[in-house]
Design a protein around this motif. Structure first.
Motif, short mmCIF file in Angstrom:
data_model
loop_
_atom_site.label_atom_id
_atom_site.label_comp_id
_atom_site.label_asym_id
_atom_site.label_seq_id
_atom_site.Cartn_x
_atom_site.Cartn_y
_atom_site.Cartn_z
N LEU B 361 0.84 -1.19 0.00
CA LEU B 361 0.00 0.00 0.00
C LEU B 361 0.88 1.26 0.00
N SER B 362 1.99 1.20 0.73
CA SER B 362 2.87 2.36 0.78
C SER B 362 3.46 2.62 -0.59
N GLU B 363 3.87 1.56 -1.31
CA GLU B 363 4.39 1.72 -2.65
C GLU B 363 3.35 2.35 -3.56
N ARG B 364 2.18 1.89 -3.49
CA ARG B 364 1.11 2.45 -4.32
C ARG B 364 0.93 3.92 -3.96
N HIS B 365 1.01 4.23 -2.69
CA HIS B 365 0.78 5.60 -2.24
C HIS B 365 1.89 6.51 -2.80
N GLU B 366 3.12 6.02 -2.78
CA GLU B 366 4.23 6.81 -3.30
C GLU B 366 4.05 7.06 -4.78
N ARG B 367 3.66 6.02 -5.52
CA ARG B 367 3.45 6.19 -6.96
C ARG B 367 2.35 7.19 -7.24
N VAL B 368 1.42 7.19 -6.46
CA VAL B 368 0.29 8.11 -6.68
C VAL B 368 0.75 9.52 -6.44
N VAL B 369 1.49 9.74 -5.34
CA VAL B 369 1.95 11.10 -5.02
C VAL B 369 2.82 11.61 -6.14
N GLU B 370 3.76 10.73 -6.61
CA GLU B 370 4.66 11.11 -7.68
C GLU B 370 3.88 11.44 -8.94
N ALA B 371 2.88 10.63 -9.28
CA ALA B 371 2.09 10.85 -10.49
C ALA B 371 1.32 12.15 -10.39
N GLU B 372 0.86 12.46 -9.24
CA GLU B 372 0.11 13.70 -9.09
C GLU B 372 1.04 14.89 -9.34
N GLN B 373 2.29 14.77 -8.89
CA GLN B 373 3.26 15.85 -9.12
C GLN B 373 3.49 16.01 -10.62
N LEU B 375 1.62 15.21 -13.02
CA LEU B 375 0.38 15.70 -13.62
C LEU B 375 0.31 17.20 -13.48
N GLN B 376 0.69 17.63 -12.31
CA GLN B 376 0.66 19.08 -12.05
C GLN B 376 1.65 19.79 -12.96
N GLN B 377 2.86 19.18 -13.11
CA GLN B 377 3.87 19.77 -13.99
C GLN B 377 3.35 19.83 -15.42
N ALA B 378 2.80 18.77 -15.87
CA ALA B 378 2.30 18.72 -17.25
C ALA B 378 1.24 19.78 -17.46
N ASP B 379 0.37 19.93 -16.49
CA ASP B 379 -0.70 20.92 -16.62
C ASP B 379 -0.09 22.31 -16.70
N GLU B 503 1.74 16.59 -22.66
CA GLU B 503 0.48 15.81 -22.77
C GLU B 503 0.73 14.34 -22.49
N ARG B 504 1.82 13.82 -22.97
CA ARG B 504 2.14 12.41 -22.75
C ARG B 504 2.38 12.15 -21.29
N GLN B 505 3.07 13.08 -20.64
CA GLN B 505 3.34 12.94 -19.20
C GLN B 505 2.03 12.96 -18.42
N ARG B 506 1.13 13.78 -18.84
CA ARG B 506 -0.12 13.90 -18.11
C ARG B 506 -0.92 12.59 -18.21
N ARG B 507 -0.93 12.01 -19.43
CA ARG B 507 -1.68 10.76 -19.61
C ARG B 507 -1.09 9.67 -18.75
N GLU B 508 0.23 9.59 -18.69
CA GLU B 508 0.87 8.53 -17.92
C GLU B 508 0.59 8.71 -16.43
N ALA B 509 0.62 9.99 -15.96
CA ALA B 509 0.35 10.25 -14.53
C ALA B 509 -1.06 9.81 -14.18
N LEU B 510 -2.02 10.14 -15.07
CA LEU B 510 -3.43 9.77 -14.79
C LEU B 510 -3.58 8.25 -14.76
N GLU B 511 -2.88 7.56 -15.67
CA GLU B 511 -2.97 6.10 -15.68
C GLU B 511 -2.42 5.52 -14.40
#
Lengths: 387, 875
Positions: B361-373, B375-379, B503-511
């Motif tokens: 669960l912690s690994e998943r949580h870290e990946r999510v936090v990183e992806a959100e970052q 995503l924010q950069q891509a936006d 745009e590619r980065q954003r799609r990957e973060a959302l996935e």
């Protein structure tokens, strides 16, 4: 008429024997007017009989059957005839029911009118035992209780009678076997048995009705048909009489008295000539009391048209004059065929004469002969009718 | 009839006129109009038909206008054997005078004179002929039938030679009248005959009705007689039935006594049997008591033996239960220990699983936090970079347009051969060695190389246009670059690539977020991690050290499985122990139940034995067994005796046959009742019929029937006579009609011949006519042509009218006849025909009197033998 007979007992009685009044009879062949007079004459005869009985000092009158022509005659006939009998209270009438007025359930003798208006001097002989008609005189009655008896009613009524002190008068109605020997009617009255009883002294006089001609039956002089007081038909030999019977223990005297006022007469006529027509005319003229004469002429032969026309005139005349006139054909009837004199007598010429000849020929024979004869008679009349 | 003289005086316009007429032949009276010719025949009519007192219109019209005088007519005539003078004056000083001169003299006046002339004319003159022979002036052409007595008689005479008489015609009329009395014109019976028939039928119906009523009375009377006979029979039947019923009733009573004895004996038998049965029953009960006592004694003994035998089995069962219970307790303790160890193993295994799960669960949580970052950069990039592929393409196209326009414009490339500064159109530009300064020459350019040279480049005439296009392309290019936020084309390409990467980065973060969060949120995921972490830590703190925690999850899982198998084994042992304990307890319970039931039964048996013993003792204390036996023997004997007596009585009753007797008795009673009922009904019916007869007998039906029958026979005879008369009249009429018709046909021949004789003079020898049954000309044939009379011309018709009158007059003339009077006819005839008509009239006039009145003297000039009289003008 005096008849000697057996003498038995010292009793004496005188009575009037009559029968077949047939009150209410209405001959169909009479006109309305003649029928009324004919019917009235029969009722009048009751009064005449009562007066005769009184005049002859009779103790009573026996009427031996068929007092009424039917149990269902008009009330007027009944009350008038009862009144006639009631008008002579000293004369007792004994009425015997006969085949025309049997003492059955619808008997006129049991009708309310008869009960109400029948006077004390009228007694119906109902057959319930002997009736004391006068001192020492007993009536033995054989009434008809229906119109088809199967036994000798008179013999039935006399059964058991022994010689007695009283004079016994048997009252019966019907045919005596000696007069109709070929008859097979079981109700016929046996004359032999009556005469046996007369011989034995059980009965002394037999007063009968049914035959309308006055008739002395048998040899005893004690068995009589009185006949009808007024004639009723053409075949009656001696109607219109009553009998006054003087009976005692020694014998009997029977005297006929004429009371009838009507007359029936019939004759067969063969016509061929004017003389024949004259004779017929004279015969039609002969009755003294024409309005009370009922005449029947049976005609045959052949006459001319003129004679036929005369006959027609005669018949028309006497139809009005006589009480009744009946013309009938006999043995082929009367033909009216014109002869040569007739043809001339018509007084026609030309085509009329030819037509006359045609009719004459047709009148001789064939289906239309009778019509042709009538046509000739009509033509004869037309040729003589005033303009 | 012949006219000899006519005189008119004061007649219409004629003051005075007298004409002498010859008795035979033709007289033509000529005169102009209104001189009084027509007044002659008219005056004749008045004289013969109107009395002098008449005020008839015709009379009044004859009076002269304006003169107070009366019209006067006088004639002298002969008819039959009579000859007379006859005069009348009307209206003024009226008078009638008749002077008969033959056969004998008569002088009459007034009404007597008038009536005498009428009588003479009736006697001698055929009125129809008189009218038929006249042709009046102005009258419509009229071709009469000559069915008049005179012509008929004359023709008949001509035909047959006989004298046809007036009587024959009268006779025919009478025959017709007689026929009409009975028959209609169409040959049907007249109404009064039908009515007579109806009266006959009505009378017949009345007779039949009365006969029906009399028959009804006869039937009722006969029925009363029959009922009276029936009444006697029924009375006899009733008596017989009653007598029979009485006899049977007596028999029935005797039988009833026997029946009562049977019943009494049956009761005695029953009592004896009951007594016997009662004692037998008592004896049986006594024996049953004894038997019961014996039975109870034996049963108790058996139970006591069985109780002794069952004691060891119970003890063994108790021992077995105790053993099984001890084994069960031991098994349950083992199972409890095994279950504790199993729970520890399971907890250890779960502890390890929680640790693994916290890590995941912690690994998943870290990946999510990183992806959100990311995503924010891509936006952020996407927001700053506005260019996209479309805009890039437009920029490139605009750039191409700039390059193209620049290529078309002259330009100056200044290549520095050294570092230098140049001035182009006043702008100072520093160039390094080798650097090239490109300058477009869209207008004049002044290039100054300081101190070196000034170069003036002149733009051509088309430069301005090209410069404008170039400027426009540059403007568009700059506008697009400004819109894209880039400086030039290269920067535009770079910016486009940067956008695509974002745009590619954003799609990957959302996935990544979707894959790792699944159905959780970040907070929930974090909460789960924290919860599991706390549980892990707490278990580590609380768990005892012994046994030691397995090192990893797999080991822990194997330990848990081993502990589970141990528990299953212990539980199976425990179940077996429970079953064995239950079985031992059941066996013990069974033994205890047996023991209990046996004890109860022993108790019961003991009580029952005591009770039976008490019952036997009690019964014997009342009656001994031997007493009961002797009483039973006596009761059995008594019962046998009673049964024998009962059998004897029943035999006697049976011999009497009470059933049949009862049926017969009932039948006899019913028959008596039925006879009584029938008798009652009979009397009632008789009574009803007698009442009805009494009422009907008073109606005098026979008298009414005889009267009705007399009336019917009278009507029927009358009807038959009427029918016979009708048939006779019919036959007479038919015969006469036929013969008369035949005669007519014969009559017409001379008439036809005479007309044709005269007609051939007028027309030609081919002339012929057909005469109908009324002696009227029906058709004319001329030159082979036949025409109906109404097809002829007016002239021909007029000529025939004159000819047929002349023919008729000439035929009847020998017997008198009447004059032919023609008032100015033949106006339609041509001169030729007039001439021929004159000849014909002359021929006919030889036989009869013909008087012709004319105002046209020449019209009849061809009548050779005519006498002409000319009326004076002042007539």
């Amino acid at each position: 008429m005096a008849v000697t007979g057996h003498r038995y007992y010292p009793n004496v009685v005188k009575f009037l024997h009559t029968a077949d009044w047939q009150l209410g009879k209405l001959p169909y062949y009479l006109s309305d007017e003649a029928r009324a007079r004919f019917s009235a004459a029969r009722i009048e005869a009751v009064g005449v009989i009562a007066e005769l009985a009184a005049q002859e000092q009779c103790d009573f009158v026996v009427v031996c059957g068929d007092v009424f022509d039917s149990n269902h005659v008009d009330r007027q006939v009944l009350v008038r005839s009862l009144a006639k009998m009631g008008a002579n209270p000293d004369i007792r009438f004994y009425l015997l029911p006969g085949n025309h007025d049997p003492l059955d359930a619808s008997s006129i003798f049991r009708s309310p009118t008869f009960s109400e208006h029948g006077s004390d001097n009228v007694t119906v002989l109902d057959g319930n035992g002997p009736v004391q008609a006068a001192p020492g005189v007993e009536l033995v009655a054989a009434p008809w209780t229906d119109n088809r008896p199967l036994t000798d009613l008179v013999d039935d009524a006399c059964k058991g009678l022994e010689p007695a002190d009283e004079l016994r008068v048997v009252c019966g109605h019907g045919a005596v076997d000696s007069m109709w020997p070929e008859g097979s009617n079981p109700a016929q009255i046996s004359l032999d048995r009556l005469e046996e009883r007369i011989e034995s002294g059980a009965i002394h006089y037999v007063a009968l009705g049914d035959r309308h001609s006055t008739t002395d039956v048998g040899d005893t002089g004690r068995v009589w048909y009185s006949g009808a007081p007024e004639p009723t038909d053409f075949d009656e030999a001696d109607p219109g009489n009553v009998l006054v019977v003087d009976l005692d223990s020694d014998g009997v005297q029977v005297a006929r008295r004429r009371v009838g006022t009507w007359r029936y007469e019939q004759q067969d006529w063969e016509l061929g000539t004017s003389l024949d027509v004259d004779a017929l005319a004279a015969w039609l003229e002969s009755p003294a009391n024409k309005e009370r004469s009922i005449i029947r002429a049976s005609l045959r032969g052949q006459v001319s048209v003129a004679q036929k026309a005369r006959l027609d005139q005669l018949f028309d005349h006497y139809t009005d004059l006589l009480g009744g006139l009946e013309i009938r054909d006999t043995d082929g009837g009367l033909a009216a065929v014109p002869d040569d004199a007739d043809l001339d007598d018509f007084g026609v010429s030309g085509y009329a004469r030819e037509a006359l000849s045609d009719l004459s020929e047709m009148a001789q024979y064939g289906e239309q002969a009778e019509i042709a004869q009538d046509a000739l008679a009509l033509l004869y009349r037309l040729t003589r009718a005033p303009a | 009839m012949r006219l000899h003289r006519v005189r008119l005086c004061n007649y219409r316009g004629v003051t005075g006129c007298e004409v002498e007429l010859p008795a035979r032949g033709i007289t033509v009276i000529e005169g102009p109009n209104e001189i009084g010719k027509t007044s002659i025949p008219e005056g004749l009519d008045l004289l013969l038909t109107k009395m002098d007192s008449s005020g008839h219109r015709q009379v009044k019209s004859a009076q002269p206008v304006g003169r107070d005088v009366g019209p006067e007519v006088e004639i002298e005539m002969s008819t039959g054997e009579y000859r007379f003078t006859y005069r009348k004056r009307w209206l003024r000083r009226s008078e009638t005078v008749l002077s008969v001169v033959s056969p004998r003299h008569e002088q009459l006046t007034g009404r007597a004179a008038h009536e005498r002339v009428e009588a003479i004319l009736d006697e001698t003159l055929d009125g129809d002929l008189w009218r038929a022979l006249r042709i009046e002036q102005g009258a419509e052409l009229w071709l009469p039938g000559f069915d008049v007595p005179s012509l008929v008689a004359a023709l008949d005479q001509a035909a047959s030679g006989d004298d046809a008489t007036d009587e024959d015609d009268d006779l025919w009329i009478r025959i017709c009248e007689e026929h009409e009395r009975y028959w209609t014109a169409t040959g049907r019976p007249k109404r009064d005959r039908s009515a007579q028939q109806a009266r006959v039928e009505t009378a017949r119906s009345r007779v039949l009705e009365l006969e029906g009523q009399l028959s009804s009375i006869d039937r009722d009377t006969t029925e009363v007689g029959r009922l009276a006979t029936e009444e006697r029979r029924l009375a006899m039947t009733q008596t017989q039935c009653k007598q029979q019923a009485n006899e049977l009733s007596e028999q029935w009573n005797a039988t009833e006594q026997v029946r009562n004895e049977v019943e009494r004996l049956a009761a005695a038998n029953e009592a004896a049997a009951l007594n016997r049965d009662r004692i037998a029953s008592e004896q049986q009960r006594r024996q049953e008591l004894i038997d019961e006592l014996d039975s109870r004694t034996e049963e108790l003994s058996d139970l006591e033996i069985r109780a002794e035998q069952s004691a060891p089995a119970l003890a063994a069962a108790i021992k077995q239960v105790e053993d099984a219970t001890a084994a069960l307790e031991a098994s349950r303790a083992d199972l409890s220990t095994a279950e504790d160890e199993q729970r520890r193993a399971h907890d250890d295994r779960d502890h390890h699983r929680n640790r693994i799960e916290v890590k995941q669960l912690s690994e998943r949580h870290e990946r999510v936090v990183e992806a959100e970052q990311k995503l924010q950069q891509a936006d952020t990039v996407l927001e700053s970079v506005k260019i996209d592929d479309g805009l890039l393409e437009q920029i490139e196209e605009a750039h191409l347009a700039v390059v193209s326009t620049e290529a078309a414009v002259a330009s100056v490339d200044t290549t520095a051969s050294r570092d230098l500064t140049i001035d182009i159109n006043g702008e100072e530009i520093v160039l390094e060695a080798g650097e090239v300064q490109h300058t477009v020459v869209d207008e004049d350019v002044l290039l100054v190389v300081p101190d070196t040279a000034e170069i003036q480049v002149r733009a051509g005439t088309g430069s301005q246009s090209l410069a404008a296009q170039r400027h426009q392309a540059q403007q568009e290019f700059r506008r697009l670059c400004a819109a894209a936020g880039v400086a030039d084309q290269a920067e535009a390409r770079q910016a486009t690539e940067q956008r695509k990467a974002a745009e590619r980065q954003r799609r990957e973060a959302l996935e990544t977020i979707a894959r790792d969060l699944r159905d959780l949120t970040v907070d929930v995921l974090r909460g789960k991690i924290e919860g599991l972490t706390r549980r892990i830590n707490r278990y580590a703190d609380e768990r005892p050290e012994d046994p030691p925690l397995p090192p990893d999850f797999e080991t822990a899982k194997q330990v848990a499985a081993a502990r589970a198998r141990t528990v299953e084994e212990k539980r199976a042992d425990c179940d077996n122990c429970i079953q064995a304990t239950e079985s031992a307890s059941g066996a013990l319970h069974e033994e205890q139940l047996k023991e209990s039931r046996l004890a109860g039964r022993i108790e019961e048996s003991r009580n029952a034995k005591q009770q039976a013993a008490a019952s036997v003792a009690s019964a014997r204390s009342q009656r001994t067994d031997s007493t009961i036996a002797s009483e039973l023997a006596q009761a059995e004997k008594n019962a046998r005796d009673a049964l024998e007596s009962l059998a004897d009585a029943k035999a006697e009753l049976s011999a009497a046959d009470p059933e049949s007797l009862q049926v017969r008795l009932q039948n006899a009673q019913n028959a008596a009742q039925r006879a009584s009922d029938d008798l009652q009904a009979n009397k009632q019916t008789q009574n009803d019929l007698r009442i009805r007869l009494s009422l009907r007998g008073e109606e005098g039906l026979r008298t009414r029937h005889d009267e009705a029958n007399g009336e019917f026979l009278h009507l029927e005879r009358e009807h038959q006579r009427t029918q016979a008369r009708a048939e006779a009249a019919l036959l007479l009429h038919k015969t006469f009609s036929r013969r008369r018709q035949e005669a007519r046909q014969r009559y017409s021949a001379p008439f036809k011949q005479r007309i044709e004789q005269l007609g051939r003079i007028v027309f030609n020898p081919s002339f012929s006519v057909d005469i109908d049954q009324n002696l009227r000309i029906a058709r004319r044939t001329l030159d082979g042509d036949t025409l109906w009379i109404d097809q002829l011309s007016a002239g021909a018709l007029e000529q025939l009218a004159v000819l047929c009158r002349l023919a008729c007059a000439s035929i009847v003339s020998p017997d008198g006849g009447a004059p032919v009077i023609i008032d100015d006819a033949l106006g339609w005839s041509d001169p030729n025909r007039l001439e021929r008509m004159g000849a014909a009239i002359a021929a006919a006039g030889e036989d009869c009197q013909v008087i012709i009145l004319t105002c046209t003297p020449g019209r009849y000039a061809h009548i050779g033998n005519a006498t002409t009289i000319r009326l004076p003008i002042d007539a």
